[in-house]
Design an enzyme around this catalytic site. Structure first.
Site, PDB file in Angstrom:
ATOM      1  CG  ASP A 278      -2.213   0.825   0.882  1.00 24.56           C
ATOM      2  OD1 ASP A 278      -2.163   1.659  -0.040  1.00 24.56           O
ATOM      3  OD2 ASP A 278      -3.238   0.657   1.575  1.00 24.56           O
TER       4      ASP A 278
HETATM    5  C1  BGC Z   1      -5.035   3.203   0.025  1.00 23.69           C
HETATM    6  C2  BGC Z   1      -5.239   2.159  -1.050  1.00 23.69           C
HETATM    7  C3  BGC Z   1      -5.089   2.787  -2.407  1.00 23.69           C
HETATM    8  C4  BGC Z   1      -3.726   3.437  -2.499  1.00 23.69           C
HETATM    9  C5  BGC Z   1      -3.439   4.056  -3.855  1.00 23.69           C
HETATM   10  C6  BGC Z   1      -3.768   4.009  -0.184  1.00 23.69           C
HETATM   11  O1  BGC Z   1      -3.692   5.087   0.673  1.00 23.69           O
HETATM   12  O2  BGC Z   1      -5.004   2.564   1.278  1.00 23.69           O
HETATM   13  O3  BGC Z   1      -6.510   1.573  -0.910  1.00 23.69           O
HETATM   14  O4  BGC Z   1      -5.281   1.832  -3.396  1.00 23.69           O
HETATM   15  O5  BGC Z   1      -3.636   4.454  -1.519  1.00 23.69           O
HETATM   16  O6  BGC Z   1      -4.164   5.188  -4.087  1.00 23.69           O
END
Ligand code: BGC
Length: 747
Positions: A278
């Site tokens: 993530d």
């Molecule tokens: C979120 C994810 C997301 C990623 C990319 C993160 O902060 O937890 O769900 O896919 O950002 O935008």
């Protein structure tokens, strides 16, 4: 020496006729260590940059092969194509970059949030919605979607409940598989499909206290029974990628969990795609106090099985030296690179790297069929919780209707916390939807009443920053309160549009209370004093606890954050052009103090209410998982167990009759309980099947569920599926915790 006539003869990886694995191995053998690490590195195109600025920033690193993937901003196919051309024509090996984006509940056509879509209890509907989202995204140059979210939502304080399919592993598993099918179809390389990404692996929904990014306390038995099954279903459905989570699992940051990422995902489940961390989660290992520095975090991540580093840059910047020093094995890098390249071949990036710029997802009006699907999704996902004296559906000939509340005429709030490239101008508000139904639209009076929260209106950007929402209408609250009560007094019926702001839902938006925000409760209380019947339509990203609204309204609908067709879909229900059939997928707490509250809880050794309830409150929710009313009523016969024969498993059977005056859909739910399980205690009840049936008044249907090992078994803590001989309780019921069970002796 003459050059080969066909470049793919010299570069077999460019030959689309060869098998993917042959192409991967050929390419891998040609790559330097830096190029390999480039494939494991993901950056974001900053939304605030113009295309020219983005190109200036990124063309150098792309040319040098330092970027495997971008998270895109609102840039569209032209910028993607330009970056892609640099990757293909100017980098040494011409490896395409992949463009990923969060398309959670729609790209331009914004559907209800996932929590709402799941309330349709119809995985095929989710598949249709996500396949439309994939089509729009791919046409805009996005080849990889960071969804579906497979986390369980058991604590309504957690803002990301909005993105989940609710609290149940079985329903969540079906919804996950359906979404993977929707995004990827049978060929993720097709011009209208993308790669899917199962997130957030694993147990993110169990963050302690419902606080985002927190640690989790999940024992292996519960990880196996509850949190892993939806991901497993997604892997079985062929999802090409997985995102590791922000949280810790048994004290280890998920991106470094060898147990989750290698032992379970790869060794047990045979996952062949790649894992991306993530956002910044590799770096966060240092902030957790797990890794000493970014270099160690990179080593721990890659060795655990986390193939791609989203944003932190530590793989790219620290692994070359660590490989040289013998701290990290080259083979580990090869494995991760192979995983990433394989997906790039599978999504067709090598063979069809560019997006047709003549098809602009924003230039055209949205097709009627797509609007119809979005409207159907609103109808199906809205849950009717109360309908005293059949106040709904309303007559279209009503003379005076007051629509009161900050959500009645708001466009932005309808789109939800993630909104893809959704546009407020595409939104039909509730006010517009109601006006379109009334024989005389001039009879509708719309009053804001108050703001959605007590301070100014804010929105949360994807990076978590909270900024003022400049488009928000601000109410002069004292004047508005007067206007609201006056409008209510003059009306025959009052529809109140209440809820919580979408900026208070989603990522980084946990709440410590579950009520209406700002002065909405005051507004509601003032309107109730007029004595006029109130229909409350609640817009939220979580199951709010609204005891007073529930008690004092004649009817209550939970409409979630419904997307662009909000007003039309909700008005269809209010005026009887459609009937409600949504069922809760997350139990509704009476008070925030009850959370986490979910139906598939454990019984305890002292299950009597006297022992397990609070002194001052029951432990039971206000509404159970599975609950939802429609405009008719249904009666269930007792459940009958038909014993197994040599050829057939035992079955559970019941008949259901429409005892009311309207046509309706019933969602009949099969629950089981294993009465004694010495491996690990099993939940009080578990959903293991459901069927949606449409019945006209007076009509009866018989439904049956086979009671196979697949229905009765469970995941043991060692990762094996167990089916125990013994006694089970079986229910066929309209919601969790209702109806009398029948005993099944399974041998
Ligand atoms: C979120 C994810 C997301 C990623 C990319 C993160 O902060 O937890 O769900 O896919 O950002 O935008």
């Amino acid at each position: 020496m003459t050059a080969p006539a066909n470049p793919s003869e010299a570069m077999p990886y460019r030959n689309a006729n060869l098998a993917v694995d042959v192409r991967v191995e050929d390419l891998l053998a040609r790559m330097t260590i830096e190029e390999k690490l480039g494939q494991l590195n993901q950056n974001a195109v900053d939304r605030s940059l113009t295309s020219e600025q983005a190109l200036e920033t990124w063309s150098g690193p792309v040319k040098a092969g330092k970027i495997g993937s971008f998270i895109v901003g609102p840039s569209g196919p032209a910028l993607h194509n330009r970056l892609q051309r640099i990757a293909l024509e100017e980098s040494r090996l011409g490896i395409p970059v992949s463009f990923g984006y969060d398309v959670i509940h729609g790209y331009r056509v914004i559907f209800p949030i996932t929590l709402g879509l799941a309330c349709a209890w119809e995985p095929a509907l989710l598949e249709r919605a996500q396949s439309l989202a994939a089509r729009e995204a791919r046409r805009s140059g996005v080849d990889w979607i960071f969804a579906p979210m497979c986390d369980l939502a058991r604590d309504a304080r957690w803002g990301r409940v909005a993105e989940t399919c609710g609290e149940d592993p079985y329903l969540n598993s079906l919804c996950t598989a359906a979404q993977v099918k929707g995004f990827q179809g049978s060929n993720p390389a097709a011009a209208d499909r993308t790669a899917a990404c199962l997130k957030h692996f694993v147990a993110y929904g169990a963050v302690t206290g419902g606080r985002d990014y927190n640690h989790t306390e999940v024992p292996e038995s519960i990880l196996r029974q509850s949190h892993l099954p939806p991901f497993h279903a997604g892997v079985k459905a062929g999802a090409l990628t997985v995102m590791s989570a922000f949280n810790t699992i048994d004290g280890i940051p998920a991106a470094a969990s060898h147990h989750a990422l290698t032992e379970i995902l790869r060794d047990e489940w045979g996952f062949k795609g790649f894992v991306v961390s993530d956002w910044g989660a590799i770096d966060e290992m240092v902030k957790w106090g797990y890794a000493k520095h970014g270099g160690e975090a990179a080593r721990l991540g890659i060795e655990a099985g986390n193939d791609m580093d989203m944003i932190s840059g530590h793989y790219l910047n620290t692994l070359p030296a660590q490989i040289q020093d013998g701290l990290v094995d080259q083979k580990t890098i090869d494995t991760a690179t192979r995983n990433v390249l394989r997906v790039k071949f599978q999504t067709g990036l090598f063979d069809r790297p560019y997006t047709d710029e003549s098809v602009n997802a924003f230039a055209e009006p949205i097709a009627q069929a797509d609007l119809d699907l979005a409207r159907e999704c609103v109808v199906r996902s809205t849950v009717l919780l109360k309908n005293s004296e059949d106040v709904l559906p309303l007559s279209k000939n009503l003379t005076k209707v007051a629509l009161i509340g900050p959500f009645g005429a708001d466009r932005r709030e309808m789109l939800g916390s993630w909104m893809g490239y959704g546009r407020t101008e595409d939104v039909v508000t509730l006010a517009e939807g109601i006006a379109a139904k009334l024989a005389d639209p001039a009879q509708l009076r719309v009053v804001l009443g108050c703001n959605v929260n007590s301070t100014s209106r804010t929105i949360t950007l994807t990076d978590g920053t909270i900024v003022p929402d400049e488009n928000a209408e601000q109410a002069d609250e004292l004047q508005e309160l007067d206007k609201a009560t006056q409008a209510a007094q003059e009306a025959d019926i009052v529809i109140m549009a209440l809820g919580e702001p979408c900026g208070w839902t989603g990522e980084c938006a946990s709440r410590s209370s579950l009520g209406l925000t700002g002065r909405q409760q005051e507004l509601f209380d003032a309107v109730t004093l007029t004595g006029k019947p109130i229909i409350a339509v609640v817009f939220s990203g979580r199951p709010l606890s609204l005891p007073v609204v529930l008690e004092k309204s004649a009817a209550v609908l939970f409409a979630w954050q419904p997307g662009i067709q909000a007003g039309n879909g909700v008005a269809d229900l209010l005026f009887g052009d459609a009937f409600p059939s949504g069922r809760l997928t997350a139990s509704v707490a009476r008070e925030v103090s009850q959370v986490p509250v979910y139906y598939n809880r454990y019984k305890t050794g002292r299950p009597s209410p006297l022992s397990t309830d609070y002194r001052d409150l029951t432990r039971n929710p206000q509404f159970w998982f599975g609950y939802g009313l429609t405009y008719t009523t249904f009666a269930y016969s007792p459940v009958e167990i038909v014993p197994a024969t040599k050829e057939h498993p035992a079955t559970a059977r019941a008949s259901i009759t429409n005892t009311g005056k309207h046509e309706g859909h019933e969602v009949a739910q099969l629950y089981i309980r294993q009465l004694a399980c010495s491996h690990a205690v099993r939940p009080e009840q578990e959903l293991r099947g459901f069927q949606r049936i449409g019945l006209r008044p007076g009509e009866t249907a018989e439904i049956t569920f086979p009671l196979t090992g697949e229905v009765l078994g469970y995941w043991g803590r060692e990762g094996k599926w167990h089916i125990d001989a013994g006694d089970y309780h079986i229910w066929i019921a309209p919601q969790a915790q209702s109806g009398d069970p029948e005993l099944l002796c399974f041998h």
